[in-house]
Design a protein around this motif. Structure first.
Motif: not given
Lengths: 418, 136
Positions: B88-90, B105-109
């Motif tokens: 999950h770096c993006g 968002r907000p998990s940023m997964k």
């Protein structure tokens, strides 16, 4: 009233310690103020998970029969070369090392599918790794060639020694040029088509202790799912970087050198990584607990993404040409919203460190402390702070004399003509 | 019943020069939207496209394609996200042209929405831990 580290460790032992993550601390300080937060909270945990190229593995492989002197010879692990300029059985494998056979960027952008970081991941996963060595042979170390499978379990020592981890703040990379760039900050779309950032912001260890008041040499940390220690300031440590009104660096600043036993780490937290067109590296989980010794420390751990800023840097010109200019500063809150504005353009942002795993590092550390598995340490010596004036310098450039003469020649001819 | 399917067509070299898509449109009343088309060095052609029309026409067209020796695969099978590998770096988000990869968002997964994927393949070499897998 200020607390001592001993008091906090006593609370950990008695199970009365109050621990929160740096993310949770933001709301606590906002609601209660730093003074009350310092009184009520004992420890704030931080975390980050991202590519850290200056990482590597120090190993002692034991002695073969007959003995071989790896020092001064050549050593490969799964075809990836390791440094062997040490004693007979000691080697060091860097995260960015590549097999000689790897085509690198010959066919651009290169894939870099396997390198040092991947070997480290394979070892920590319990996989066997092929060791191939050649040496010159001596009276006491007669063997000249060796080929054998090794595993992490069987070798004497294997500890990560990372000369630079946990960068305190970092650039946001954009690309002003008309073509795609392949960088250590990821793939950068042309004409400022994306903005890639790497710091975990409000969860990042050194952004929570900007003046290194609690983090120093000897600090016990979370490293790769095990316990590690800060052993020195990291390479390129630049605490004198310009700081915000909160005292937080506005550019890449402090760094840490860390050490930790690979045998107690977990593959979840150590991933070999391939950056297209750039090379291999190691993605690593790293976190530090910060003791709430006083109000000032509580205040900085309470800083949120809105208070923390990073510089936007052009990786088509400014970065490769080592020019100091940057486009603007943006906050981590803006970066995490998904868009920032650069030169009047709305640009999508891309994180390249994992915020969800950074959160998990801080949460794991919190649980360790709550469950009495982790005691905090006081630094045996501090790392240089902002007042040290220490800043990263450029590479000294003194080309050999012959080359200088060769360069002067055409100039003289040009003068004669005029 | 109206249907819309994103599919991958694999053309053997012998069929590459035939106007297959035109025939799908003329004889089977299927609307097409080509998302990606390549011909490999071995001259095998791959077309990623969306076909929409009546279900019975789509089934008839599938039979026709099979008869021509063209392999038809639903697109969903082609790009997969290996959840065990993903950190999950993006990094993939920056190269995805259709927002099939986005940070929640907000998990940023990082979430992969296969419906938006056009199998451009950019995420595959970009993913630093090789969690995006291309399956043909």
């Amino acid at each position: 009233m200020a607390k001592t580290l001993e008091e906090i460790n006593q609370k950990i032992k008695s199970g009365k310690v109050v621990v929160v993550t740096a993310e949770e601390m933001v709301d606590i300080v906002a609601e209660k103020g730093a003074k009350r937060a310092a009184r009520e909270i004992d420890v704030v945990t931080t975390g980050t998970f991202g590519a850290m190229c200056s990482s590597g593995l120090m190993m002692n492989l034991g002695h073969s029969r007959p003995r071989i002197k790896l020092g001064g010879g050549q050593v490969r692990l799964n075809r990836v070369p390791a440094y062997a300029g040490l004693a007979a059985a000691d080697i060091y494998l860097g995260a960015t090392a590549l097999p000689d056979e790897d085509p690198r960027n010959a066919l651009f952008p290169g894939e870099f599918s396997y390198g040092g970081g991947h070997v480290i991941q394979d070892l920590v996963s319990g996989k066997r790794v092929l060791l191939e060595a050649s040496a010159y042979g001596t009276n006491c170390y007669p063997r000249q060639d060796l080929s054998t499978w090794i595993t992490l379990k069987e070798i004497n020592e294997a500890y990560l020694f990372n000369p630079r981890n946990g960068y305190q703040n970092y650039n946001v990379a954009v690309n002003r040029s008309p073509s795609t760039l392949y960088t250590y900050m990821g793939t950068l779309q042309p004409k400022i088509g994306c903005a890639n950032y790497s710091s975990a912001g409000q969860l990042s260890p050194l952004l929570n202790d900007p003046h290194y008041r609690t983090i120093g040499i000897g600090t016990r940390v979370f490293l790769g799912g095990g316990i590690g220690y800060v052993v020195w300031q990291g390479t390129q440590h630049s605490p004198a970087a310009k700081r915000s009104k909160h005292g937080v660096p506005l550019f890449g600043a402090g760094t840490l050198a860390v050490i930790g036993d690979l045998k107690q780490m977990f593959p979840k937290w150590l991933r070999g990584a391939s950056f297209r067109g750039y090379g291999t590296t190691l993605m690593l989980g790293f976190g530090i607990p910060i003791p709430m010794l006083n109000e000032d420390i509580a205040a900085t751990t309470g800083l949120s993404d809105k208070d923390l800023k990073a510089p936007v840097v052009d990786y088509s010109e400014a970065y490769p040409q080592r020019r100091p200019d940057f486009i603007r500063h943006v906050t981590y809150a803006q970066l995490k919203s998904g868009h920032i504005t650069v030169e009047g353009k709305k640009v999508p942002t891309t994180p390249l460190s994992s915020y969800s795993l950074a959160r998990e590092v801080a949460e794991t550390l919190k649980q360790w402390i709550k469950k009495k598995k982790f005691q905090l340490t006081s630094p045996t010596a501090p790392i240089p702070g902002a007042d040290s004036g220490m800043a990263m310098g450029p590479m000294p450039y003194h080309p050999p004399v012959e080359k200088r003469r060769a360069r002067r020649k055409p100039r003289k001819t040009a003068r004669k003509r005029s | 019943m109206k249907v819309a399917h994103k599919v991958v067509l694999h053309f053997p070299p012998a069929v590459v020069e035939q106007p297959v898509i035109y025939i799908l449109s003329r004889d089977y009343n299927l609307a097409f939207n080509i998302l990606k088309a390549t011909i490999s060095q071995q001259e095998e052609g791959i077309i990623v496209l969306e076909l929409s029309g009546e279900d019975k026409d789509f089934k008839r067209a599938s039979k026709y394609l099979k008869k021509q020796g063209i392999r038809l695969q639903p697109l969903l099978q082609d790009i997969r996200k290996n959840e065990d590998k993903c950190v999950h770096c993006g990094l993939c988000i920056a190269v995805c042209p259709t927002d099939a990869l986005l940070a929640e968002r907000p998990s940023m997964k990082v979430n992969f929405n296969a419906d938006h994927c056009v199998v451009c393949g950019e995420c595959v070499p970009t993913c630093p831990v090789r969690a995006m897998e291309l399956h043909f």
